[in-house]
Design a protein around this motif. Structure first.
Motif, short mmCIF file in Angstrom:
data_model
loop_
_atom_site.label_atom_id
_atom_site.label_comp_id
_atom_site.label_asym_id
_atom_site.label_seq_id
_atom_site.Cartn_x
_atom_site.Cartn_y
_atom_site.Cartn_z
N MET A 1 0.84 -1.20 0.00
CA MET A 1 0.00 0.00 0.00
C MET A 1 0.88 1.26 0.00
O MET A 1 1.93 1.31 0.62
N THR A 2 0.42 2.23 -0.75
CA THR A 2 1.16 3.49 -0.86
C THR A 2 1.19 4.21 0.49
O THR A 2 0.23 4.18 1.23
N GLN A 3 2.29 4.89 0.73
CA GLN A 3 2.41 5.69 1.95
C GLN A 3 1.52 6.91 1.82
O GLN A 3 1.62 7.66 0.86
N ARG A 4 0.62 7.08 2.78
CA ARG A 4 -0.27 8.25 2.70
C ARG A 4 0.35 9.46 3.41
O ARG A 4 1.12 9.31 4.35
N PRO A 5 -0.01 10.65 2.94
CA PRO A 5 0.55 11.85 3.57
C PRO A 5 0.05 12.03 5.01
O PRO A 5 -0.96 11.44 5.39
N LEU A 86 -8.15 13.09 1.80
CA LEU A 86 -6.82 13.60 2.11
C LEU A 86 -6.08 13.88 0.80
O LEU A 86 -5.90 13.00 -0.03
N ALA A 87 -5.66 15.13 0.62
CA ALA A 87 -4.89 15.49 -0.57
C ALA A 87 -3.42 15.12 -0.37
O ALA A 87 -3.00 14.81 0.75
N LYS A 88 -2.66 15.18 -1.43
CA LYS A 88 -1.24 14.82 -1.38
C LYS A 88 -0.47 15.70 -0.39
O LYS A 88 0.45 15.26 0.28
N SER A 89 -0.92 16.95 -0.28
CA SER A 89 -0.25 17.90 0.62
C SER A 89 -0.53 17.61 2.09
O SER A 89 0.09 18.20 2.96
N GLY A 90 -1.53 16.72 2.36
CA GLY A 90 -1.93 16.47 3.74
C GLY A 90 -3.14 17.30 4.15
O GLY A 90 -3.73 17.07 5.20
#
Lengths: 187, 126
Positions: A1-5, A86-90
């Protein structure tokens, strides 16, 4: 699983006139994302394609809501759901989502989901946020089954299904409703 | 030009189905031109086998050019970073978002000169 921000706690204000649109396969892998999707989420199209949609999942979201959503669309029922993403920026953004369910014309099996999302109004978020917080707490202390039961009880008290509950909260009325419908069809 | 478009084009033509497609062509000197291309399928009168394809090309307006070139750029990027299949999926997703079939979409492009005024006005509302 991808690391989430890591969430920043900062809210992204959405343009209430625009739709965030994506198409996924039955497992939730993204096949298509529109321009507003990439703009808001901060991920470019190539990053999103082939990635499970839960890359956008905010840790504040109770699993029970996703279970409800998946149960519904898997059984060919559209559902209007309120989700904090949740956006990439957090940063995060609140949306109301709607689905088109695509089936194979020959077998009748579900092939794809197309989700149309719009900004959730302040009023909706104010109502939903405390409920989701409670559900999340129950999940953390017990399990998803317990939070799902709680949600069911909460809705029973109101004598509504989740879908109806959200529709009542979120539905645009009068002219606005007509325009949103027209917009979906707009080229 | 994304490979996706040519894949769709040849799949259709080999099944004997005519189609309309917007193509950016390259001239010998390296300049390009955009063509709204209508392709017909010609069959042998007796055997019914596919014999020839005849393409009719017409200019497109700036509104259509802008829309199509943006779309093609995105499809091409998906194709290059992922696969041809991902490019095809992406294009279908784009059409699904608008709730249009490929043919409906091409028809809109073809007619967009007439509709442009109304569409621009509607788009401005949102």
């Amino acid at each position: 699983m991808t690391q989430r921000p890591t969430p920043t706690g900062k809210e992204i204000r959405l343009d209430s006139k625009k739709h965030i649109v994506s198409k996924t396969d039955t497992k939730g892998n993204i096949l298509y994302a529109n321009d507003y999707f990439t703009e808001v989420s901060g991920y470019n199209k190539s990053e999103l394609i082939g990635t499970p949609h839960n890359i956008l999942r905010h840790p504040d979201m109770p699993k029970a809501i996703f279970k409800l959503m998946w149960d519904s669309i898997k059984s060919n029922q559209n559902i209007t759901a309120v989700v904090k993403n949740l956006a990439k920026s957090g940063d995060h953004y609140w949306i109301v989502t709607d689905f088109d369910i695509q089936k194979d014309p020959n077998t009748g099996a579900i092939k794809n989901y197309i989700a149309y999302r719009q900004a959730a109004s302040k009023k909706v978020v104010e109502k939903i946020e405390p409920l989701y917080k409670t559900l999340k707490e129950i999940e953390d202390k017990h399990d998803m089954e317990a939070s799902f039961e709680y949600l069911t009880g909460y809705l029973q008290e109101k004598n509504m299904g989740y879908h109806q509950f959200i529709e009542e909260l979120a539905k645009p009325t009068g002219m606005a409703a007509m325009f949103f419908e027209a917009m979906k069809k707009l080229f | 030009m994304p490979k996706t478009i040519f894949k769709i084009l040849w799949d259709r033509l080999h099944r004997g189905l005519p189609l309309k497609v917007v193509i950016q062509n390259l001239t010998k000197c390296g300049n390009h031109y955009w063509a709204f291309t209508s392709i017909e399928v010609k069959r042998d009168r007796d055997t019914k086998e596919i014999r020839n394809f005849i393409a009719y090309r017409a200019p497109i307006n700036n509104h259509a050019k802008e829309l199509i070139s943006t779309l093609y750029r995105q499809v091409k990027e998906v194709e290059e970073k992922h696969s041809l299949e991902a490019g095809i999926n992406f294009l279908h997703g784009f059409l699904d978002e608008k709730r249009l079939s490929y043919d409906d979409f091409m028809e809109k492009i073809e007619n967009s000169a007439n509709e442009r005024g109304i569409l621009a006005k509607l788009k401005n509302i949102f």
